[in-house]
Design a protein around this motif. Structure first.
Motif, PDB file in Angstrom:
ATOM      1  N   TYR A 156      22.216  13.515  15.535  1.00 46.33           N
ATOM      2  CA  TYR A 156      22.705  12.564  16.528  1.00 46.33           C
ATOM      3  C   TYR A 156      21.824  11.319  16.532  1.00 46.33           C
ATOM      4  N   ASP A 157      22.467  10.178  16.666  1.00 47.03           N
ATOM      5  CA  ASP A 157      21.789   8.889  16.589  1.00 47.03           C
ATOM      6  C   ASP A 157      21.418   8.447  17.999  1.00 47.03           C
TER       7      ASP A 157
ATOM      8  N   SER B  67      27.619  25.533   2.856  1.00 44.52           N
ATOM      9  CA  SER B  67      26.981  24.602   1.933  1.00 44.52           C
ATOM     10  C   SER B  67      26.453  23.365   2.663  1.00 44.52           C
ATOM     11  N   GLY B  68      25.164  23.095   2.508  1.00 42.42           N
ATOM     12  CA  GLY B  68      24.585  21.899   3.097  1.00 42.42           C
ATOM     13  C   GLY B  68      25.158  20.643   2.487  1.00 42.42           C
ATOM     14  N   ALA B  69      25.403  20.657   1.174  1.00 46.93           N
ATOM     15  CA  ALA B  69      25.967  19.486   0.496  1.00 46.93           C
ATOM     16  C   ALA B  69      27.354  19.168   1.016  1.00 46.93           C
ATOM     17  N   GLU B  70      28.164  20.193   1.233  1.00 44.30           N
ATOM     18  CA  GLU B  70      29.524  19.973   1.740  1.00 44.30           C
ATOM     19  C   GLU B  70      29.493  19.428   3.165  1.00 44.30           C
ATOM     20  N   PHE B  71      28.588  19.969   3.982  1.00 42.82           N
ATOM     21  CA  PHE B  71      28.497  19.493   5.362  1.00 42.82           C
ATOM     22  C   PHE B  71      28.008  18.058   5.406  1.00 42.82           C
ATOM     23  N   PHE B  72      27.030  17.721   4.550  1.00 42.02           N
ATOM     24  CA  PHE B  72      26.527  16.353   4.511  1.00 42.02           C
ATOM     25  C   PHE B  72      27.612  15.393   4.039  1.00 42.02           C
TER      26      PHE B  72
ATOM     27  N   LYS C 214      31.499  11.098   5.397  1.00 40.82           N
ATOM     28  CA  LYS C 214      32.899  10.660   5.483  1.00 40.82           C
ATOM     29  C   LYS C 214      33.265  10.282   6.922  1.00 40.82           C
ATOM     30  N   MET C 215      32.629  10.944   7.888  1.00 40.76           N
ATOM     31  CA  MET C 215      32.883  10.647   9.302  1.00 40.76           C
ATOM     32  C   MET C 215      32.012   9.503   9.812  1.00 40.76           C
ATOM     33  N   ASP C 216      31.238   8.878   8.910  1.00 40.00           N
ATOM     34  CA  ASP C 216      30.371   7.750   9.245  1.00 40.00           C
ATOM     35  C   ASP C 216      29.288   8.149  10.243  1.00 40.00           C
ATOM     36  N   LEU C 217      28.756   9.375  10.088  1.00 39.90           N
ATOM     37  CA  LEU C 217      27.665   9.841  10.933  1.00 39.90           C
ATOM     38  C   LEU C 217      26.333   9.511  10.284  1.00 39.90           C
ATOM     39  N   GLU C 218      25.253   9.595  11.073  1.00 43.83           N
ATOM     40  CA  GLU C 218      23.933   9.238  10.568  1.00 43.83           C
ATOM     41  C   GLU C 218      23.439  10.200   9.505  1.00 43.83           C
ATOM     42  N   GLY C 219      23.749  11.477   9.640  1.00 42.34           N
ATOM     43  CA  GLY C 219      23.287  12.471   8.680  1.00 42.34           C
ATOM     44  C   GLY C 219      23.314  13.851   9.300  1.00 42.34           C
ATOM     45  N   ILE C 220      22.531  14.773   8.722  1.00 40.04           N
ATOM     46  CA  ILE C 220      22.486  16.140   9.229  1.00 40.04           C
ATOM     47  C   ILE C 220      21.042  16.617   9.307  1.00 40.04           C
ATOM     48  N   VAL C 221      20.832  17.678  10.090  1.00 41.66           N
ATOM     49  CA  VAL C 221      19.539  18.359  10.156  1.00 41.66           C
ATOM     50  C   VAL C 221      19.768  19.810   9.759  1.00 41.66           C
ATOM     51  N   SER C 222      18.974  20.294   8.810  1.00 44.33           N
ATOM     52  CA  SER C 222      19.065  21.679   8.343  1.00 44.33           C
ATOM     53  C   SER C 222      17.852  22.437   8.861  1.00 44.33           C
ATOM     54  N   LYS C 223      18.081  23.655   9.351  1.00 41.75           N
ATOM     55  CA  LYS C 223      16.994  24.436   9.944  1.00 41.75           C
ATOM     56  C   LYS C 223      16.957  25.836   9.331  1.00 41.75           C
ATOM     57  N   ARG C 224      15.731  26.280   9.019  1.00 46.11           N
ATOM     58  CA  ARG C 224      15.551  27.632   8.511  1.00 46.11           C
ATOM     59  C   ARG C 224      15.793  28.613   9.658  1.00 46.11           C
ATOM     60  N   LYS C 225      16.737  29.515   9.487  1.00 42.74           N
ATOM     61  CA  LYS C 225      17.155  30.398  10.578  1.00 42.74           C
ATOM     62  C   LYS C 225      16.015  31.249  11.130  1.00 42.74           C
TER      63      LYS C 225
ATOM     64  N   SER D  55       7.491  19.294  10.290  1.00 38.40           N
ATOM     65  CA  SER D  55       7.891  20.636   9.860  1.00 38.40           C
ATOM     66  C   SER D  55       8.783  20.571   8.623  1.00 38.40           C
ATOM     67  N   LYS D  56       8.570  21.504   7.709  1.00 34.91           N
ATOM     68  CA  LYS D  56       9.464  21.659   6.560  1.00 34.91           C
ATOM     69  C   LYS D  56      10.461  22.795   6.780  1.00 34.91           C
ATOM     70  N   ASP D  57      10.420  23.383   7.971  1.00 32.37           N
ATOM     71  CA  ASP D  57      11.456  24.343   8.360  1.00 32.37           C
ATOM     72  C   ASP D  57      12.674  23.619   8.925  1.00 32.37           C
ATOM     73  N   TRP D  58      12.457  22.360   9.319  1.00 31.58           N
ATOM     74  CA  TRP D  58      13.550  21.475   9.732  1.00 31.58           C
ATOM     75  C   TRP D  58      13.590  20.320   8.736  1.00 31.58           C
ATOM     76  N   LEU D  59      14.730  20.090   8.133  1.00 25.41           N
ATOM     77  CA  LEU D  59      14.886  19.035   7.139  1.00 25.41           C
ATOM     78  C   LEU D  59      16.035  18.121   7.547  1.00 25.41           C
ATOM     79  N   LYS D  60      15.815  16.813   7.453  1.00 27.10           N
ATOM     80  CA  LYS D  60      16.896  15.874   7.775  1.00 27.10           C
ATOM     81  C   LYS D  60      17.328  15.137   6.512  1.00 27.10           C
ATOM     82  N   THR D  61      18.629  15.046   6.342  1.00 29.58           N
ATOM     83  CA  THR D  61      19.230  14.300   5.242  1.00 29.58           C
ATOM     84  C   THR D  61      20.048  13.177   5.859  1.00 29.58           C
ATOM     85  N   LYS D  62      19.735  11.938   5.484  1.00 32.42           N
ATOM     86  CA  LYS D  62      20.362  10.804   6.138  1.00 32.42           C
ATOM     87  C   LYS D  62      21.245  10.019   5.181  1.00 32.42           C
ATOM     88  N   ALA D  63      22.311   9.478   5.735  1.00 32.48           N
ATOM     89  CA  ALA D  63      23.241   8.662   4.958  1.00 32.48           C
ATOM     90  C   ALA D  63      22.689   7.241   4.831  1.00 32.48           C
ATOM     91  N   TYR D  64      23.146   6.566   3.797  1.00 36.42           N
ATOM     92  CA  TYR D  64      22.780   5.161   3.596  1.00 36.42           C
ATOM     93  C   TYR D  64      23.914   4.264   4.072  1.00 36.42           C
TER      94      TYR D  64
END
Length: 297
Positions: free
Chosen positions: A33-34, A156-161, A166-177, A186-195
């Motif tokens: 969330y932005d 799939s993280g790639a599919e979700f990202f 496509k929805m013009d969102l800022e990106g996603i956050v991936s968390k180790r369960k 933390s490297k247990d939480w990773l953020k992938t952001k769109a350009y």
């Protein structure tokens, strides 16, 4: 609304920026969330809100805290993001500061972690277990509630990202369960952001030995220009040579807008040259920015 009881702020867990999301069933993924990172404390009927750096913004977030007290009748510490949404439901960072000052009833808090409940510290529990308890506490989405649960995606993280892009969102956050909650990076939480690509005005440049040359860029608003950061030119060689010639010709004695104290080697130029720059979405200042096109003045 009650906001007087003191409670201890917990430094937040900060996700690490990565180029692509992780894969595998050990990870879960959420929308990034932005907005402003926020921690809500509920204790004995009192409610308080803290910023990412621990500042008390309870007064600014009063309507949201009222909604939290109405929804959650237990002592709890919630971690999440304060946002304002546009007509399509996407978080809109540019409208957030105005909303906090003048329209704070439009704010929405997306909770994505539960740090304690009824005085019991949950940070040593697994991430997926904390989130299950958070979902039980908040419940399913209510369209008019200022408190919402941040839904997760299993797969799939790639599919979700790709879907987030496509929805013009800022990106996603991936968390180790299985991860516990640790304050700090933390490297247990990773953020992938769109350009995103935008148009900017060149107000200066830097050419230092041992570093890639960069342009200092500003964003035009209705009233003034605002310095937004540096970008590295990534245009063909002939255009790059022409760019530096133009900048030397446009050299001036002062900057058109303040650039901060950390740019002592910067050279100001007249603000007439515009460029297109690709940069990470959802950042107040340019990050990982490259100039992709030079626009003729």
């Amino acid at each position: 609304m009650k906001t007087q009881r003191r409670s201890a702020f917990i430094p937040p867990c900060i996700p690490t920026l990565v180029d692509k999301p992780p894969e595998g069933d050990r990870w879960t993924h959420e929308i990034k969330y932005d907005g402003y990172r926020t921690q809500i404390h509920l204790a004995g009927g009192y409610a308080r809100a803290f910023t990412r750096n621990g500042h008390d913004w309870s007064t600014k977030y009063a309507p949201v805290l009222g909604g939290a007290r109405d929804l959650i009748h237990r002592d709890a510490v919630l971690d999440g993001e304060m946002v304002v949404q546009d007509e399509t439901g996407r978080s809109d960072f540019k409208k957030l500061a105005t909303a906090i000052r003048w329209e704070n009833a439009s704010l929405v808090f997306y909770a994505f972690d539960l740090l304690s409940v009824d005085g019991n510290d949950l940070r040593k529990q697994r991430c997926e277990d904390r989130r299950d308890r958070l979902h039980e506490l908040i419940g399913d989405p209510r369209p008019i509630s200022p408190i919402q649960f941040s839904q997760s995606f299993e797969g799939s993280g790639a599919e979700f990202f790709a879907a987030a892009e496509k929805m013009d969102l800022e990106g996603i956050v991936s968390k180790r369960k299985a991860s516990i909650y640790r304050s700090g990076d933390s490297k247990d939480w990773l953020k992938t952001k769109a350009y995103i690509t935008g148009e900017f005005v060149v107000i200066g440049y830097e050419r230092k030995r041992g570093a890639a040359p960069s342009l200092l860029l500003a964003e035009e608003t209705d009233a003034r220009m605002r310095y937004v950061g540096r970008a590295i030119p990534a245009v063909p060689g002939a255009q790059r040579d022409e760019l530096w010639q133009a900048l030397e010709f446009l050299h001036t004695s002062h900057f058109a807008t303040p650039i901060g104290a950390g740019n002592k080697a910067a050279v100001p130029v007249q603000p007439v040259l515009k460029v297109m720059a690709k940069h990470l979405k959802g950042e107040e200042k340019l990050r990982h920015a490259t100039v992709t096109e030079i626009l003729r003045p």
